[in-house]
Design a protein around this motif. Structure first.
Motif, PDB file in Angstrom:
ATOM      1  N   ALA A 608     -51.302 -51.888 -15.645  1.00  0.00           N
ATOM      2  CA  ALA A 608     -50.078 -52.000 -14.849  1.00  0.00           C
ATOM      3  C   ALA A 608     -49.146 -50.833 -15.153  1.00  0.00           C
ATOM      4  O   ALA A 608     -48.910 -50.504 -16.316  1.00  0.00           O
ATOM      5  CB  ALA A 608     -49.375 -53.319 -15.119  1.00  0.00           C
ATOM      6  N   ASP A 609     -48.636 -50.191 -14.107  1.00  0.00           N
ATOM      7  CA  ASP A 609     -47.628 -49.135 -14.245  1.00  0.00           C
ATOM      8  C   ASP A 609     -46.254 -49.761 -14.087  1.00  0.00           C
ATOM      9  O   ASP A 609     -45.960 -50.364 -13.047  1.00  0.00           O
ATOM     10  CB  ASP A 609     -47.836 -48.048 -13.184  1.00  0.00           C
ATOM     11  CG  ASP A 609     -49.113 -47.273 -13.424  1.00  0.00           C
ATOM     12  OD1 ASP A 609     -49.534 -47.169 -14.586  1.00  0.00           O
ATOM     13  OD2 ASP A 609     -49.699 -46.791 -12.419  1.00  0.00           O
ATOM     14  N   ILE A 610     -45.412 -49.607 -15.069  1.00  0.00           N
ATOM     15  CA  ILE A 610     -44.066 -50.176 -15.033  1.00  0.00           C
ATOM     16  C   ILE A 610     -43.073 -49.029 -15.012  1.00  0.00           C
ATOM     17  O   ILE A 610     -43.115 -48.126 -15.841  1.00  0.00           O
ATOM     18  CB  ILE A 610     -43.811 -51.086 -16.244  1.00  0.00           C
ATOM     19  CG1 ILE A 610     -44.769 -52.286 -16.201  1.00  0.00           C
ATOM     20  CG2 ILE A 610     -42.355 -51.553 -16.249  1.00  0.00           C
ATOM     21  CD1 ILE A 610     -44.659 -53.197 -17.401  1.00  0.00           C
ATOM     22  N   ARG A 622     -52.816 -51.041  -9.429  1.00  0.00           N
ATOM     23  CA  ARG A 622     -53.720 -50.539  -8.398  1.00  0.00           C
ATOM     24  C   ARG A 622     -55.082 -51.199  -8.565  1.00  0.00           C
ATOM     25  O   ARG A 622     -55.478 -51.626  -9.648  1.00  0.00           O
ATOM     26  CB  ARG A 622     -53.855 -49.021  -8.500  1.00  0.00           C
ATOM     27  CG  ARG A 622     -52.551 -48.264  -8.255  1.00  0.00           C
ATOM     28  CD  ARG A 622     -52.773 -46.758  -8.347  1.00  0.00           C
ATOM     29  NE  ARG A 622     -51.552 -46.005  -8.083  1.00  0.00           N
ATOM     30  CZ  ARG A 622     -50.634 -45.729  -8.995  1.00  0.00           C
ATOM     31  NH1 ARG A 622     -50.811 -46.165 -10.234  1.00  0.00           N
ATOM     32  NH2 ARG A 622     -49.549 -45.043  -8.687  1.00  0.00           N
ATOM     33  N   ASN A 623     -55.834 -51.245  -7.469  1.00  0.00           N
ATOM     34  CA  ASN A 623     -57.196 -51.791  -7.461  1.00  0.00           C
ATOM     35  C   ASN A 623     -57.233 -53.165  -8.131  1.00  0.00           C
ATOM     36  O   ASN A 623     -57.934 -53.397  -9.123  1.00  0.00           O
ATOM     37  CB  ASN A 623     -58.172 -50.844  -8.165  1.00  0.00           C
ATOM     38  CG  ASN A 623     -58.240 -49.494  -7.488  1.00  0.00           C
ATOM     39  OD1 ASN A 623     -58.273 -49.412  -6.260  1.00  0.00           O
ATOM     40  ND2 ASN A 623     -58.269 -48.422  -8.274  1.00  0.00           N
ATOM     41  N   THR A 624     -56.447 -54.067  -7.599  1.00  0.00           N
ATOM     42  CA  THR A 624     -56.346 -55.400  -8.192  1.00  0.00           C
ATOM     43  C   THR A 624     -57.679 -56.127  -8.133  1.00  0.00           C
ATOM     44  O   THR A 624     -58.473 -55.953  -7.201  1.00  0.00           O
ATOM     45  CB  THR A 624     -55.288 -56.225  -7.454  1.00  0.00           C
ATOM     46  OG1 THR A 624     -55.565 -56.204  -6.062  1.00  0.00           O
ATOM     47  CG2 THR A 624     -53.899 -55.677  -7.699  1.00  0.00           C
ATOM     48  N   VAL A 625     -57.878 -56.945  -9.159  1.00  0.00           N
ATOM     49  CA  VAL A 625     -59.037 -57.851  -9.210  1.00  0.00           C
ATOM     50  C   VAL A 625     -58.491 -59.264  -9.348  1.00  0.00           C
ATOM     51  O   VAL A 625     -57.287 -59.482  -9.554  1.00  0.00           O
ATOM     52  CB  VAL A 625     -59.972 -57.489 -10.381  1.00  0.00           C
ATOM     53  CG1 VAL A 625     -60.569 -56.118 -10.179  1.00  0.00           C
ATOM     54  CG2 VAL A 625     -59.223 -57.554 -11.720  1.00  0.00           C
ATOM     55  N   HIS A 626     -59.399 -60.228  -9.263  1.00  0.00           N
ATOM     56  CA  HIS A 626     -58.955 -61.614  -9.262  1.00  0.00           C
ATOM     57  C   HIS A 626     -58.210 -61.973 -10.547  1.00  0.00           C
ATOM     58  O   HIS A 626     -57.260 -62.761 -10.534  1.00  0.00           O
ATOM     59  CB  HIS A 626     -60.164 -62.535  -9.070  1.00  0.00           C
ATOM     60  CG  HIS A 626     -59.771 -63.973  -8.936  1.00  0.00           C
ATOM     61  ND1 HIS A 626     -59.136 -64.459  -7.814  1.00  0.00           N
ATOM     62  CD2 HIS A 626     -59.916 -65.024  -9.788  1.00  0.00           C
ATOM     63  CE1 HIS A 626     -58.895 -65.750  -7.980  1.00  0.00           C
ATOM     64  NE2 HIS A 626     -59.372 -66.125  -9.168  1.00  0.00           N
ATOM     65  N   GLU A 627     -58.616 -61.358 -11.649  1.00  0.00           N
ATOM     66  CA  GLU A 627     -57.984 -61.695 -12.921  1.00  0.00           C
ATOM     67  C   GLU A 627     -56.536 -61.217 -12.994  1.00  0.00           C
ATOM     68  O   GLU A 627     -55.788 -61.629 -13.899  1.00  0.00           O
ATOM     69  CB  GLU A 627     -58.787 -61.078 -14.086  1.00  0.00           C
ATOM     70  CG  GLU A 627     -60.143 -61.707 -14.330  1.00  0.00           C
ATOM     71  CD  GLU A 627     -61.159 -61.341 -13.258  1.00  0.00           C
ATOM     72  OE1 GLU A 627     -60.917 -60.345 -12.522  1.00  0.00           O
ATOM     73  OE2 GLU A 627     -62.187 -62.046 -13.136  1.00  0.00           O
TER      74      GLU A 627
END
Length: 817
Positions: A608-610, A622-627
């Motif tokens: 995660a970029d904050i 970016r490129n989210t997954v279910h987790e």
């Protein structure tokens, strides 16, 4: 005898009485008279009057004055008039006495204090609401005559009468230039109306030529030495408290027309004739043009020759020309009131000259959009033959090749909308004219234009607010305008105003000094309260201002944290697997709070970029997954307090594998499959299940169902004796999840099991030693044909069952009971 004569004149020769009437005397003259007695003897001596007698009628008091009338009544005055008596009593009237009587009183009281000879008098100082009667008497040297008849009772009150208007002019008036004219009339009304003159709805003012004269009953507007500009609709308005009246007159000041409008156009030029045209005069003198007078002249001679004086058209054929000679044309316009000054053409040589048209002037470009532009040009000289077509060409400014914009003819219009431009490209345009001889030279290229929609002023910035302040500064922030007017926002102008002042001061002088949507206003005075506003600026100018909602007091402050959630945190967030998750919020608080992001009370994923800025924070994965789904919380904290907000994030993906896939009821040609739904549905409803089978000796799976929504399936059409594996996958709107397979293969054979229990056992007849029973076949035969049914009985209260016999049918009679 007359007093100034000495000679006596006899009046009568014989008078037998002691009196006589002398007639034929002149009124106003003085006479002496004498009398002598006469008998038969003769005439005795005369006796003469001692004094001269002036001849006049006998003097009495005058008669009563006549026609006593009330002319005006107000709340404190009455104006009366009267006529003299028919007979003045033989003596001149020396004065009039006016008397009044208050209604309810008996006596009349004298109103006039001094000698009065006028036959009009205004009684003043009366009391509003009182009622009076009036009478008037005439006096001569003898005395006061009888009073006139009394007026009707008059109550002191202001009279009201609506305006009335009587005009001496008609609806229309025609006047020659230089003549004078006047508009006169009479009017009345109580109270006295106000008189206003208008011309074409504009108030007429007096000047050297315009005179206005108004009396209590008459009105007059006079114009001296009228000119054409005096034409118009004149209106006189009289108005008082009861209403108004209007009178109208359309005045037309006529004159000879102005010259025809040039230049004279040579539409056709030949060796022996020409065809010329011109435009009508700008001013027809107020009267329709009746005809044009056309003359021609050899350029080397001074003599003008008539061509025609009867044409009513603005075109004319000039005949009888000599080839090679140069000619000038002179044109007059004529109406009922005279002939205009002439319009004279340039010199033109009489010869046949047909050629291609001249090049048009540089075209003008207007109404530019992102994909079109309108090209406008003036008609060039047609080369002696009528223009039949215009050719419009375009090219990009940096290119060298001109391209025709359309193959269709363009005529007679001198403008064309060019389509199919590429947005952002710079174009030039040119125009050529064509006649039957050919295509003329192109015009000079137009000024370059960019193909883009016209720029308008932007809308105001959105949500300006004060995000921070110190004892001498205020930090402002806002959002860009919703509409940029199709032009790039150059920057913003920030202005502030001390509460109570009217003047707005500029915080920055130029828009480009504030290109971002924030600005720090400095140089403010601690303790004072200021208002702020922001304007957006593009190439078209400044927008309307957007105001910070509340005034801001300039001082150092300590404010608890405040979170203003963006739309991506306002509710449960759904993001598709592989896409980018963004969560953001505007953060307020002084000092600026410490920011922390958590997921399920743990640190967020390292992927995660904050980002934390001076006005907010943003989390991006970016490129989210279910987790990556779960409960995300944002906590902001400073010495004044803390605040936390949470949002549920659902990553939408393909579902997980179904659970607990089981086979049962295996037969030689089918088996029954059951399973449970996946633990994870991917954030979307399971739409269907895909069921496949595979012969253990084969590598290829074969689909047996792809649309079932149930969590079970009867796999049919198996081949007896073959071993099979089965697998199932779930699908949702985002795709098909992984398969789950049976652990062991099953063999397609019919299993042998005891049959099921018979159904619906009941008796149909009972005797003292026997019972007749019937029943139905069981639901399942255990994989083999049923060979018989075992009948048992049990005595009530006993524990054991006693076998009776095995029967092949669905009925039995139990005996020996």
């Amino acid at each position: 005898r007359e007093s100034d004569h000495r000679a006596w004149t006899p009046v009568s020769y014989t008078v037998t009485r002691q009196n006589a009437t002398v007639q034929g005397l002149t009124e106003g003259k003085a006479y002496f008279f004498r009398i002598a007695a006469e008998n038969i003897i003769g005439m005795g001596p005369f006796t003469e009057t001692t004094k001269e007698i002036v001849i006049r009628d006998p003097i009495t008091v005058p008669d009563r004055p006549e026609d006593l009338e009330v002319k005006a009544v107000t709340k404190n005055s009455v104006t009366l008039t009267w006529n003299p008596p028919k007979y003045n009593g033989g003596s001149d009237i020396t004065m009039y006495v006016l008397e009044s009587r208050l209604i309810g009183k008996e006596k009349f009281h004298k109103v006039t204090k001094e000698k009065m000879l006028d036959r009009k008098y205004t009684v003043e100082g009366l009391k509003e609401g009182d009622t009076y009667e009036y009478r008037v008497s005439a006096c001569n040297i003898v005395g006061q005559g009888k009073p006139s008849f009394c007026t009707k009772p008059i109550t002191c009150k202001d009279e009201i009468a609506p305006p009335s208007l009587d005009l001496d002019f008609r609806d229309k008036l025609i006047v020659r230039v230089g003549e004078a004219f006047s508009l006169t009339g009479r009017y009345s009304g109580k109270p006295a109306p106000k008189v206003t003159w208008l011309k074409d709805d504009i108030v007429v003012k007096e000047d050297d030529r315009t005179k206005i004269k108004t009396t209590p009953t008459t009105l007059c507007l006079g114009i001296l030495k009228s000119v054409r500009e005096d034409s118009g609709k004149y209106c006189v308005t009289i108005e008082n408290s009861t209403g108004s009246r209007k009178g109208f007159c359309q005045v037309n000041v006529v004159d000879r027309p102005s010259p025809p409008v040039g230049p004279v156009i040579f539409d056709e030029v030949h060796k022996d004739h020409m065809i010329v045209s011109w435009k009508p005069p700008l001013d027809d003198g107020g009267s329709e043009i009746t005809n044009y007078i056309v003359e021609k002249k050899d350029a080397h001679r001074d003599l003008w020759m008539p061509v025609t004086s009867t044409t009513v058209k603005t075109t004319c054929k000039i005949p009888k020309l000599l080839e090679g000679r140069e000619y000038q044309i002179r044109i007059y316009a004529e109406n009922l009131y005279g002939i205009s000054d002439p319009l004279i053409s340039d010199e033109m040589k009489a010869k046949d000259r047909f050629r291609v048209p001249d090049a048009p002037e540089q075209p003008i470009i207007k109404d530019v959009t992102k994909d079109s532009a309108v090209v406008v040009w003036n008609k060039p000289y047609d080369g002696g033959k009528p223009i039949t077509n215009y050719i419009v060409e375009k090219k990009e400014t940096m290119a060298t090749r001109w391209v025709r914009v359309t193959k269709d003819p363009i005529f007679p219009s001198t403008q064309f909308k060019v389509p199919d431009l590429l947005e952002g490209c710079q174009y030039e345009f040119r125009v050529s004219a064509e006649n039957e001889i050919g295509v003329g030279d192109p015009s000079p290229p137009s000024k370059p234009i960019f193909a883009r929609d016209p720029i308008a002023k932007p809308s105001p910035p959105v949500n300006p607010e004060a995000v921070d302040k110190t004892k001498n500064s205020v930090d402002l922030s806002w959002q860009p305008p919703r509409h940029d007017g199709n032009g790039k926002i150059i920057g913003y102008l920030v202005e502030y105003q001390k509460v109570g002042d009217e003047e707005w001061k500029k915080a920055n002088l130029t828009a480009d000094s504030c290109p971002e949507t924030k600005y720090k206003v400095t140089g403010l005075t601690e303790g004072l309260t200021y208002k702020f506003r922001v304007k957006a600026v593009n190439a078209a100018g400044e927008s309307e201002p957007a105001y910070v909602p509340d005034p801001v007091e300039v001082k150092d402050r300590l404010e608890p944290p405040e979170l203003i959630l963006d739309a991506n945190m306002a509710r449960e967030q759904h993001v598709k697997a592989g896409d980018t998750l963004r969560l953001s919020a505007v953060i307020k608080g002084v000092p600026f709070p410490k920011v922390s992001w958590k997921k399920e009370d743990h640190e967020v994923s390292p992927k995660a970029d904050i980002e934390v800025t001076g006005v907010g924070s943003k989390l991006e994965i970016r490129n989210t997954v279910h987790e990556d789904g779960g409960i995300y919380s944002l906590t902001v904290e400073n010495p004044a307090g803390s605040k936390t907000v949470s949002v549920k994030v659902v990553v939408l993906d393909k579902p997980g594998p179904p659970r607990n896939l089981q086979t049962s009821e295996v037969r030689s040609d089918s088996c029954y499959l059951t399973w449970m739904e996946p633990e994870d549905d991917g954030g979307s409803v399971i739409t269907n299940y895909v069921v496949e089978r595979k012969d253990v000796a084969s590598a290829q799976w074969v689909a047996i169902s792809s649309s079932s929504k149930k969590r079970s399936h009867m796999a049919k059409y198996l081949m007896e004796g073959i071993q099979y594996l089965f697998r199932v996958a779930a699908e949702n709107q985002f795709g098909r999840g992984p398969y789950v397979e049976t652990i062991k293969p099953i063999k397609a054979i019919d299993p042998l099991h005891p049959p099921g229990p018979p159904k619906n056992l009941h008796h149909v007849d009972v005797d003292k030693t026997e019972v007749s029973l019937v029943w139905n076949r069981p639901d399942r035969d255990g994989g083999a044909e049923i060979t018989g049914y075992l009948v048992e009985y049990q005595e009530d209260g006993a524990d054991e069952w006693t076998k009776f016999q095995t029967v092949p049918m669905l009925d039995c009679v139990v005996t020996g009971l």
